[in-house]
Structure formats: structure tokens, C-alpha cells
Design a protein around this motif. Sequence first.
Motif, PDB file in Angstrom:
ATOM      1  N   ARG A 193      -1.644   8.320   2.668  1.00 57.53           N
ATOM      2  CA  ARG A 193      -2.676   7.947   3.703  1.00 57.53           C
ATOM      3  C   ARG A 193      -2.153   8.699   5.120  1.00 57.53           C
ATOM      4  O   ARG A 193      -2.871   8.749   5.975  1.00 57.53           O
ATOM      5  N   CYS A 194      -1.115   9.059   5.150  1.00 55.77           N
ATOM      6  CA  CYS A 194      -0.426   9.819   6.314  1.00 55.77           C
ATOM      7  C   CYS A 194      -0.488  11.337   6.238  1.00 55.77           C
ATOM      8  O   CYS A 194      -0.249  11.916   7.253  1.00 55.77           O
ATOM      9  N   ASP A 229       5.964  11.315   0.830  1.00 55.32           N
ATOM     10  CA  ASP A 229       5.181  10.381   1.986  1.00 55.32           C
ATOM     11  C   ASP A 229       4.016   9.690   1.541  1.00 55.32           C
ATOM     12  O   ASP A 229       3.799  10.000   0.257  1.00 55.32           O
ATOM     13  N   ASP A 230       3.308   8.988   2.407  1.00 51.96           N
ATOM     14  CA  ASP A 230       2.300   8.209   1.832  1.00 51.96           C
ATOM     15  C   ASP A 230       1.181   9.074   2.114  1.00 51.96           C
ATOM     16  O   ASP A 230       0.824   9.859   3.054  1.00 51.96           O
ATOM     17  N   ASN A 263       5.218   8.828  -2.560  1.00 54.07           N
ATOM     18  CA  ASN A 263       6.070   8.049  -1.503  1.00 54.07           C
ATOM     19  C   ASN A 263       7.289   7.198  -2.536  1.00 54.07           C
ATOM     20  O   ASN A 263       8.149   6.614  -1.809  1.00 54.07           O
ATOM     21  N   LEU A 315      -3.389   1.980  -4.155  1.00 56.33           N
ATOM     22  CA  LEU A 315      -3.877   1.822  -2.692  1.00 56.33           C
ATOM     23  C   LEU A 315      -4.741   0.403  -2.285  1.00 56.33           C
ATOM     24  O   LEU A 315      -5.487  -0.114  -3.384  1.00 56.33           O
TER      25      LEU A 315
END
Length: 246
Positions: free
Chosen positions: A117-118, A114-115, A88, A136
Motif C-alpha cells: 500500500r506504500c 515493504d507494504d 512485507n 489486505l
Amino acid sequence: MKDTLFSAPIEKLGDFTFDESVAEVFPDMIQRSVPGYSNIITAIGMLAARFVTPHSNVYDLGCSRGAGILSMRRHIQVEGVQIIGVDNSAPMVERCRHHLSAFHSTTPVEILCDDIRCIEIKNASMVVLNFTLQFLPPDDRLALLQKIYQGLEPNGVLVLSEKFTFTDEHINTLLIDLHHTFKRANGYSELEVSQKRTALENVMRTDSIATHKQRLEQAGFSQVELWFQCFNFGSMVAIKSNNSPL
Ligand SMILES: C[S@@+](CC[C@H](N)C(=O)[O-])C[C@H]1O[C@@H](n2cnc3c(N)ncnc32)[C@H](O)[C@@H]1O
Ligand SMILES: O=C(O)C(=O)C[C@]1(C(=O)O)C=C[C@@H](O)C=C1
């Protein structure tokens, strides 16, 4: 480029972030800061040669400038593999894409800004978290490992490398001290070591090896082992068993 980011006294020391200046010096920073880093990158390639299966996906989560991806790509001999790198930090992603394009390969790589987590993880034979999970928030870690477990195919492997804490205070102090000696031997001054430590304090929460093992097991992995350790740094493998119910 040489990492001198913490060499002069910083009046208002903010939290460490993977910004433009860190991305610029990152290969030098991580090489001089993480004991065993090169060995781990080499072993990630060796594990890719064993675990990556034809027509599967391979993920490097928090791929930075792509050292892990390059190591895996060099060792992947099977066809139809797609490597997906995720980070990210836009400055890291930009350098990663540029760096990877300098090497020819028949295995395609896609780098997502991107993250972790997504993103969706599916049809994976190998997933790498090389010094990323520690950044995290602790409450988000189990959910990520569960998503990885569910996205892995049977016999798929997760490589998890982290800085650790140790519950025995004496041992913890000793290993932190040896790490600082390692950094001093690699040319960092006392000031650089201490300012970086302060900058990382709020953003990098480290767990014990036992906590990592428990969390991996809770996520579903039944085979978990530490395969490398040097001072307070190390790397684990977690394998999704062949007869997994999921
Ligand atoms: C210590 S570096 C990883 C080093 C890299 N894996 C290697 O082997 O060279 C941590 C990376 O994780 C990325 N990162 C941290 N949190 C993230 C998140 N939530 N989503 C995506 N990337 C993240 C950072 O931008 C940084 O590039
Ligand atoms: O320099 C340190 O003391 C570290 O903790 C090393 C560490 C890491 O473990 O990820 C911290 C931040 C940088 O990304 C590079 C390495």
C-alpha cells in the motif's frame, strides 16, 4: 521443506501470519493448498512474454519466495526491464532474494521489504497480485487497484489470483468441500485443514468473482476476465485499454 505447521493440536490457535515458520515451508504449503497453483505460475510467465514491453517496470506484489518473479523473468526477452518484487514479510524477502540469486538472468530484480500500500507503481507493463489482495483489509483494496491502474501503461496487464466466495450457499459449500478434498488428497489431515481454516478466518477475507470484477472496473479497467478457475480458487486478467483517458 514439508508443511506440518498445523498437524498437531494447537491449544491457542492465533491468526495466520507469514512468519519465519510459514516462510520456511511456503513452497510446499501453497503447492498443496491452492488448486492450479503451478498452472497459474506458468501462465504468469506466458503473460509476461506477451505483455512486458522494453524499458518498463514489472511488479509482483506479495511476491513471497519469488515463484511468480522467476516465471516472468524466464519469459522476458525484451531489454531494459526492471522487475520489482514487494513483500512485507522479512523472512519471505530474505528467502526470495537468496532463491533468485541462484539463477542467472540479464533482467534485474529488486526485492523491497515493504507494504504494497506504500510503494510507488510507475511505468508498469505488468503487475501481479497472486493470492495477495485477499490479505489486505477490504477497505484498502480499491485504492491499491486504482494505484496499479494509474501506474500501468496503456495495454498493461494486471494478473489477480484469489480464493473466492460464492453467493449461492449450496455452490459455496460444494466448492469449499472440494477444496478440502483436494487438500486431503495432498496429504493434509482433517485436523490440519480445520486448524488452518480457523487461523485464516480473521486475516483472509475473500470476495466473490462479481465483487472483484466490479472493483476492477471501478478502478478503471475496462477489460476484465476470469481466465482460470479450479473449485474456489482462480485468476483474472485486467487490461488497461489503449485509449484510456488516464
Ligand atoms: C499467499 S502469499 C502470495 C504467494 C505468492 N504471490 C506466490 O505466487 O508464490 C501472500 C503474500 O503477501 C504478503 N503480503 C500480505 N499483505 C501484504 C502487504 N500489505 N504488503 C506486502 N506484502 C503483503 C505476505 O507476506 C505473503 O508473502
Ligand atoms: O490453505 C488454504 O486453505 C488457503 O486458503 C490457501 C492459501 C491462500 O489462498 O493464499 C492461504 C494461505 C497460504 O498462504 C497459502 C495458501
